[in-house]
Design an enzyme around this catalytic site. Structure first.
Site, PDB file in Angstrom:
ATOM      1  N   GLY A 107      -5.447  47.377  38.927  1.00  0.00           N
ATOM      2  CA  GLY A 107      -5.500  47.603  37.484  1.00  0.00           C
ATOM      3  C   GLY A 107      -6.404  46.557  36.868  1.00  0.00           C
ATOM      4  O   GLY A 107      -6.594  45.476  37.440  1.00  0.00           O
TER       5      GLY A 107
ATOM      6  N   HIS B 263       1.769  45.516  32.979  1.00  0.00           N
ATOM      7  CA  HIS B 263       0.954  44.299  33.150  1.00  0.00           C
ATOM      8  C   HIS B 263      -0.351  44.414  32.355  1.00  0.00           C
ATOM      9  O   HIS B 263      -0.756  43.478  31.654  1.00  0.00           O
ATOM     10  CB  HIS B 263       0.685  44.109  34.649  1.00  0.00           C
ATOM     11  CG  HIS B 263      -0.157  42.920  35.007  1.00  0.00           C
ATOM     12  ND1 HIS B 263       0.340  41.841  35.704  1.00  0.00           N
ATOM     13  CD2 HIS B 263      -1.474  42.649  34.783  1.00  0.00           C
ATOM     14  CE1 HIS B 263      -0.634  40.951  35.876  1.00  0.00           C
ATOM     15  NE2 HIS B 263      -1.750  41.421  35.339  1.00  0.00           N
ATOM     16  N   GLU B 264      -1.010  45.593  32.456  1.00  0.00           N
ATOM     17  CA  GLU B 264      -2.309  45.759  31.769  1.00  0.00           C
ATOM     18  C   GLU B 264      -2.133  45.840  30.250  1.00  0.00           C
ATOM     19  O   GLU B 264      -2.961  45.314  29.499  1.00  0.00           O
ATOM     20  CB  GLU B 264      -3.048  47.002  32.286  1.00  0.00           C
ATOM     21  CG  GLU B 264      -3.369  47.018  33.773  1.00  0.00           C
ATOM     22  CD  GLU B 264      -3.966  45.734  34.317  1.00  0.00           C
ATOM     23  OE1 GLU B 264      -4.634  45.005  33.571  1.00  0.00           O
ATOM     24  OE2 GLU B 264      -3.731  45.442  35.511  1.00  0.00           O
TER      25      GLU B 264
ATOM     26  N   CYS C 143      -2.332  38.559  39.468  1.00  0.00           N
ATOM     27  CA  CYS C 143      -3.274  38.942  38.411  1.00  0.00           C
ATOM     28  C   CYS C 143      -4.688  38.537  38.809  1.00  0.00           C
ATOM     29  O   CYS C 143      -4.896  37.423  39.286  1.00  0.00           O
ATOM     30  CB  CYS C 143      -2.876  38.229  37.119  1.00  0.00           C
ATOM     31  SG  CYS C 143      -3.981  38.575  35.746  1.00  0.00           S
ATOM     32  N   LEU C 144      -5.654  39.427  38.590  1.00  0.00           N
ATOM     33  CA  LEU C 144      -7.054  39.127  38.930  1.00  0.00           C
ATOM     34  C   LEU C 144      -7.606  37.966  38.103  1.00  0.00           C
ATOM     35  O   LEU C 144      -8.588  37.344  38.493  1.00  0.00           O
ATOM     36  CB  LEU C 144      -7.925  40.377  38.729  1.00  0.00           C
ATOM     37  CG  LEU C 144      -7.664  41.526  39.715  1.00  0.00           C
ATOM     38  CD1 LEU C 144      -8.384  42.790  39.253  1.00  0.00           C
ATOM     39  CD2 LEU C 144      -8.109  41.153  41.121  1.00  0.00           C
TER      40      LEU C 144
ATOM     41  N   HIS D 287      -1.931  42.492  28.943  1.00  0.00           N
ATOM     42  CA  HIS D 287      -3.260  41.870  28.792  1.00  0.00           C
ATOM     43  C   HIS D 287      -3.855  42.218  27.424  1.00  0.00           C
ATOM     44  O   HIS D 287      -4.490  41.377  26.789  1.00  0.00           O
ATOM     45  CB  HIS D 287      -4.222  42.356  29.881  1.00  0.00           C
ATOM     46  CG  HIS D 287      -4.180  41.564  31.153  1.00  0.00           C
ATOM     47  ND1 HIS D 287      -4.415  40.206  31.205  1.00  0.00           N
ATOM     48  CD2 HIS D 287      -3.952  41.937  32.441  1.00  0.00           C
ATOM     49  CE1 HIS D 287      -4.333  39.780  32.467  1.00  0.00           C
ATOM     50  NE2 HIS D 287      -4.042  40.810  33.235  1.00  0.00           N
TER      51      HIS D 287
ATOM     52  N   GLN E 112      -9.965  41.460  30.314  1.00  0.00           N
ATOM     53  CA  GLN E 112     -10.228  40.622  31.504  1.00  0.00           C
ATOM     54  C   GLN E 112     -11.711  40.508  31.832  1.00  0.00           C
ATOM     55  O   GLN E 112     -12.088  39.676  32.657  1.00  0.00           O
ATOM     56  CB  GLN E 112      -9.470  41.166  32.723  1.00  0.00           C
ATOM     57  CG  GLN E 112      -7.965  40.947  32.633  1.00  0.00           C
ATOM     58  CD  GLN E 112      -7.260  41.553  33.835  1.00  0.00           C
ATOM     59  OE1 GLN E 112      -6.979  42.741  33.853  1.00  0.00           O
ATOM     60  NE2 GLN E 112      -6.985  40.750  34.831  1.00  0.00           N
TER      61      GLN E 112
HETATM   62 NI    NI Z   1      -3.721  40.779  35.294  1.00  0.00          NI
END
Ligand code: NI
Length: 180
Positions: free
Chosen positions: A46, A133-134, A91-92, A137, A51
């Site tokens: 995701g 989660h997204e 998380c990225l 963000h 991000q």
């Molecule tokens: Ni994340």
């Protein structure tokens, strides 16, 4: 289509509340293609526009288990939640750190797809976790905000001591907890 740079913890854009999209135009579709490319390249499941430094309410996802589902959501809203799940999350934007996070078990999310059509997604398990989660963000919230103060302190401490090249280490989508 191109891969954009994923912003990491400490970048102020990650704390912005993203603006709603008024019109699903070509710019938004290009952004969605780029988000998909960036997510694949990073082996994530995701990615939110925030991000990559674009604080507007757009996210993409691709969850392969239990079935392969992928797509984009514009102006997503959680309209229903039920149950609970507690799983490890990554998380990225905070590479290599993982912690158990409690989330709703099932969610119903409404928004628009890349064609500007209304969509409604009922999700459980990993897809439900990923969408929560997204959407976090898009509100400037990170998974480290959803753990106990002690665990957050430990995670931030680990983050501050990470080696320079840590964030460049490849992560595997096959890991038990694919980042998002
Ligand atoms: Ni994340």
């Amino acid at each position: 289509m191109s891969v954009r740079r994923i912003r990491l913890l400490g970048d102020p854009v990650l704390r912005e509340v993203a603006e709603p999209v008024d019109r699903v135009d070509e710019d938004v579709r290009v952004l969605i293609d780029d988000l998909m490319d960036t997510m694949y390249e990073a082996d994530g499941i995701g990615l939110a526009a925030t991000q990559v430094g674009v604080p507007i309410r757009v996210l993409v996802y691709e969850v392969r288990e239990p079935e392969d589902v992928r797509g984009a959501l514009i102006n997503p809203r959680i309209i229903e939640t039920s149950g609970r799940q507690k799983e490890e999350e990554g998380c990225l934007s905070i590479p290599d750190l993982r912690e158990i996070v409690q989330r709703a078990g099932r969610v119903v999310v409404e928004g628009l797809d890349a064609d500007g059509e209304k969509v409604r997604i009922e999700a459980e398990g990993l897809l439900s976790r990923c969408l929560q989660h997204e959407i976090d963000h898009l509100d400037g919230v990170l998974f480290i905000d959803r753990v106990s103060p002690l665990k957050r302190k430990m995670l931030l401490n680990k983050w501050s001591k990470r080696p320079d090249k840590w964030s460049k280490r490849p992560e595997s989508a096959r890991s038990a907890t694919p980042p998002m």
